[in-house]
Write a protein that holds these residues in place. Sequence first.
Motif, mmCIF file in Angstrom:
data_model
loop_
_atom_site.group_PDB
_atom_site.id
_atom_site.type_symbol
_atom_site.label_atom_id
_atom_site.label_comp_id
_atom_site.label_asym_id
_atom_site.label_seq_id
_atom_site.Cartn_x
_atom_site.Cartn_y
_atom_site.Cartn_z
ATOM 1 N N UNK A 264 4.163 -11.710 3.882
ATOM 2 C CA UNK A 264 3.476 -13.230 3.577
ATOM 3 C C UNK A 264 1.860 -13.521 4.489
ATOM 4 N N UNK A 265 1.786 -12.798 5.563
ATOM 5 C CA UNK A 265 1.119 -13.074 6.603
ATOM 6 C C UNK A 265 -0.134 -12.151 5.466
ATOM 7 N N UNK A 266 0.392 -10.820 5.862
ATOM 8 C CA UNK A 266 -0.384 -10.020 4.809
ATOM 9 C C UNK A 266 -1.205 -10.619 3.787
ATOM 10 N N UNK A 267 -0.744 -11.621 2.533
ATOM 11 C CA UNK A 267 -0.660 -12.185 1.334
ATOM 12 C C UNK A 267 -2.133 -13.196 1.844
ATOM 13 N N UNK A 268 -1.327 -13.682 2.475
ATOM 14 C CA UNK A 268 -2.495 -15.380 2.978
ATOM 15 C C UNK A 268 -3.640 -14.480 3.327
ATOM 16 N N UNK A 269 -3.978 -13.098 4.695
ATOM 17 C CA UNK A 269 -5.621 -13.003 4.495
ATOM 18 C C UNK A 269 -6.016 -12.165 3.313
ATOM 19 N N UNK A 270 -5.712 -11.256 2.671
ATOM 20 C CA UNK A 270 -6.232 -10.891 1.543
ATOM 21 C C UNK A 270 -6.732 -12.456 0.315
ATOM 22 N N UNK A 271 -5.658 -13.287 0.153
ATOM 23 C CA UNK A 271 -5.758 -14.407 -0.715
ATOM 24 C C UNK A 271 -7.324 -14.966 0.569
ATOM 25 N N UNK A 272 -6.966 -15.600 0.750
ATOM 26 C CA UNK A 272 -8.590 -15.885 1.482
ATOM 27 C C UNK A 272 -9.475 -15.703 1.893
ATOM 28 N N UNK A 273 -9.685 -14.502 1.129
ATOM 29 C CA UNK A 273 -11.109 -13.764 1.707
ATOM 30 C C UNK A 273 -11.227 -12.152 0.510
ATOM 31 N N UNK A 274 -11.489 -12.598 -0.994
ATOM 32 C CA UNK A 274 -11.223 -11.435 -1.658
ATOM 33 C C UNK A 274 -12.319 -9.979 -1.452
ATOM 34 N N UNK A 275 -12.631 -9.732 -0.616
ATOM 35 C CA UNK A 275 -13.628 -8.676 -0.174
ATOM 36 C C UNK A 275 -12.568 -8.050 1.152
ATOM 37 N N UNK A 276 -11.435 -8.544 1.774
ATOM 38 C CA UNK A 276 -11.020 -7.795 2.277
ATOM 39 C C UNK A 276 -9.848 -6.622 1.872
ATOM 40 N N UNK A 277 -9.741 -5.390 2.415
ATOM 41 C CA UNK A 277 -8.954 -4.743 1.833
ATOM 42 C C UNK A 277 -8.664 -3.750 2.944
ATOM 43 N N UNK A 278 -8.704 -4.693 4.317
ATOM 44 C CA UNK A 278 -7.759 -4.314 5.469
ATOM 45 C C UNK A 278 -6.751 -4.181 5.343
ATOM 46 N N UNK A 279 -6.111 -5.117 4.846
ATOM 47 C CA UNK A 279 -4.695 -5.503 5.378
ATOM 48 C C UNK A 279 -3.611 -4.888 4.795
ATOM 49 N N UNK A 280 -2.405 -4.281 5.437
ATOM 50 C CA UNK A 280 -1.305 -3.787 4.668
ATOM 51 C C UNK A 280 -0.651 -4.599 4.013
ATOM 52 N N UNK A 281 -0.464 -4.729 2.692
ATOM 53 C CA UNK A 281 0.346 -5.793 1.908
ATOM 54 C C UNK A 281 1.717 -4.716 0.710
ATOM 55 N N UNK A 282 3.031 -4.914 1.565
ATOM 56 C CA UNK A 282 4.260 -4.403 0.540
ATOM 57 C C UNK A 282 4.434 -5.786 0.031
#
Length: 496
Positions: free
Chosen positions: A346-364
Motif C-alpha cells: 500500500x505504501x508503494x502504491x500511495x507514492x505512485x498514486x500521488x505523483x503520476x511521474x514517479x516510477x522509482x517505487x517498487x510495487x508488487x
Amino acid sequence: MKSINTISLVQAYDSLQASEYEAYKKHYGIDIKNNEVDDLKQLVIKIYEVLQYVNIFNDFYVGYKIQHISKEFDLLRFGDNYILNIELKKSSTEEKVKKQLLRNKYYLSHINNVVHNFSYVVETNTLYKLGMTNELEVVEFNLLTQLLTNQNLLKIDTPDSLFNPSDYLVSPFNSTDKFINNQYFLTNQQENIKSTVVAIINNTRSAFVSITGGPGTGKTLLTYDIVKWVKPTKRTLIVHCGNLNEGHDRLNTSGWQVIPIKVLQYQNLNNFDLIVVDETQRIRSNQFDKLVADVQAKNTICIFSYDKQQTLSFQESRFDIEAKINSVGAVSQFKLSDKIRTNKEIAGFIKLLFNNQRNDVPFVNCGNVDFDYFTDHGSVKNYIQLIGNDGWEVLNLTPSLHGTEHHESYSDSLNKCSHAVIGQEFDNVAVVIDEYFSYNSNGSLIYRSNTYYDSVKMLFQNITRTRKRLKLIIIGNKQVLNRCLTVFNAIPSKGN
C-alpha cells in the motif's frame, strides 16, 4: 519464503562459492548473515550429537519477518500441535534472552496456544527455554530434539498465511482494551525513545520534548505508552488537537484525562506535572503561543507529538509547526523512522498514486489494493453502503461548515471524515476519488474544486489509515483510472 533443512543450509554455506551460496539463499527467500550461519552451525552440531535423524532438521523458516511489522524470528517450525522457535545468540545475558523470548511468545501465541521458545547462546553453550509461567530455564538438548521429533508438521506455502498483522498493530484508539491491558510491545526504537523521555520527565521539573514520526511509525502508541508509564506518579493531561474519538472516551472512563484543545483555555495547568499535546500539527497559532507561555510560567514539562505532513487545512500548512516548536528554545527532539504499521504494498502504491511521474517505487500487486470505476454519483452512494456493510471503513473528506462542497454529493454522512480519524487505523479502508482530482505539470495530485480544507491532504490522511487493504472508488476520472491501470501494469503508461 520457503522452509529449508538447516543441515542443507549449513553445508551450502560451507561448500558453495559466494555467488552460488547467495543464489541458493535467494531461492529460499532467506536473509541471514554469515556470522549467524556460524551460530546456526553450532546449534545443528549440538542437535545432531543427540539424534542423527535428518528429518528433525526439516521445515525450518530462517529469519522470517512478520509482514508490516518487521518482527523477526531466527528459526521457526510450525506444527498443528505446537510451534517451535529457536533464537541464536553469539553472546547474551539471561535478562536479554528472557525479554526476547517473552516478546516472541506474544507474537506466536496468536497462531497456536502452545509455543515452545528456545534461545541458544553459543559462547556459553547454553540452551534456554521459556517456561510455562514465563520463567527462564536452562535445559538439555534432548528436550529440544524430543520436541522436534514429536512435532506434527504443518504444511504451509508461507508463514504469511498464519500471521494477521492487525493482531499486533495496537492503537490506543481502535484497540483500546489491548492498550489498557498492556497486550502489545514497542519496537527497539520506540523503547529507546521512551526510556530517554521518561528519564527527562522523572528528573526534570520543566522541559519541552518533541516526538515526530510519519504514518505507520507508531508515534501515537509511543506517546500514549509514555503517559501510561508515568501516570501513576505524575499528574498528566493529554491535549488532543481535534475532536475526541471513541478511544479517547474509553481512556477517560479508565482514569485518563484527555481533552480536545478547544477546552484547554479552561484548564489550570498548575494541576499538572506533564502536558502532552497530541497531533500538534493541527494547533492554531494563538493556541500554541498561549500554551507555550503558560507551560513556561508554570514550569511544567510539555511533550509535542506530531507529524508535520498530516495537516488538513491550508492554514495548518502555512503555520509550520516544526519551526514554531524549534523556536521555543531548548527542545529535546526525537524522531521515529522505523515503519511498523506500513503495508509495503500500500505504501508503494500511495507514492505512485500521488505523483503520476514517479516510477522509482517498487510495487508488487499482492491483492491488498483494488479500485472500482463509476460514472454517476447515485451508483457510488449505493456502492458505498454496500461495501460499508461488508467490513470496509469508507472515509469521507471533511465538509466545510461554511457551505456545501462537491464531495458531499456522493458521501454518506454516517461515515467518518478525515478529521474524525486522526491517529486511528482500520483493517480495510475505502476512499472516493472524484472527477476534480487531477495531476499538475510536475505530476503531483491536485484538486481543481474549491474546498475549505485541503482535499489532497485529506485524501492522504484517509488512505494512510489502512492496515491491510485499500480500495479506491473512482468517479468519472479517467486520468486517475489510467494511472492506477498503469501502476498495475494493465496497460502501457500514457503519462496523463
